[in-house]
Design an enzyme around this catalytic site. Structure first.
Site, short mmCIF file in Angstrom:
data_model
loop_
_atom_site.label_atom_id
_atom_site.label_comp_id
_atom_site.label_asym_id
_atom_site.label_seq_id
_atom_site.Cartn_x
_atom_site.Cartn_y
_atom_site.Cartn_z
CG HIS A 1 38.63 39.55 42.65
ND1 HIS A 1 37.94 38.36 42.69
CD2 HIS A 1 37.68 40.52 42.75
CE1 HIS A 1 36.66 38.59 42.83
NE2 HIS A 1 36.47 39.90 42.86
CD GLU B 1 42.46 35.44 43.17
OE1 GLU B 1 41.81 34.46 43.56
OE2 GLU B 1 42.09 36.63 43.40
#
Length: 143
Positions: free
Chosen positions: A48, A50
């Site tokens: 992901h 992040e």
């Protein structure tokens, strides 16, 4: 957030959902790292935006604690990403679009501000929310 939006645009080249993230140094202006979704491109379910940005920022700083840092992301973090943000000790999470189906920074869950945890970053939501949401809507409309 504009940098995170630019980063999100890179995700679609690999067939990924357009989510982008930027980690800012404690001075609030220096970009330590960026990331965009790479799950499809790499076959890694943890890729992901992040998580990738946090990993790269930690590598650049040479430490896992990102105290004083800010993560800016186009979509509200999921539970996995919210947990990574708490564990990395970022001070602030800034996000654009809410994720009513999987968000863990205030909408569906609130992992990052759970009082049972030892670290709770500040959360600022809704920055360029319409623009961030439109990027996702346009992507899924073509699917």
């Amino acid at each position: 957030m504009r940098l995170a939006l630019d980063e999100a645009g890179r995700a679609t080249a690999g067939g990924d959902v357009p989510v982008g993230a930027v980690v800012l140094a404690p001075d609030g202006t220096t970009v330590l790292a960026t990331g965009h979704n790479e799950r499809e491109a790499t076959g890694d379910p943890t890729a992901h935006a992040e998580v990738l940005a946090v990993r790269r920022a930690a590598a650049r700083l040479g430490r896992w604690r990102l105290t004083g840092c800010t993560l800016v992301v186009t979509l509200e973090p999921c539970t996995m990403c919210a947990g990574a943000l708490v564990q990395s000790r970022v001070d602030r999470v800034v996000y654009g679009a809410r994720d009513e189906k999987a968000g863990a920074a205030g909408s569906l869950w609130d992992v990052v501000r759970d009082r049972r945890l030892n670290h709770r970053p500040e959360v600022i939501e809704g920055v360029l929310a319409d623009e961030c949401a439109r990027l996702l809507t346009d992507f899924f409309r073509t699917r």
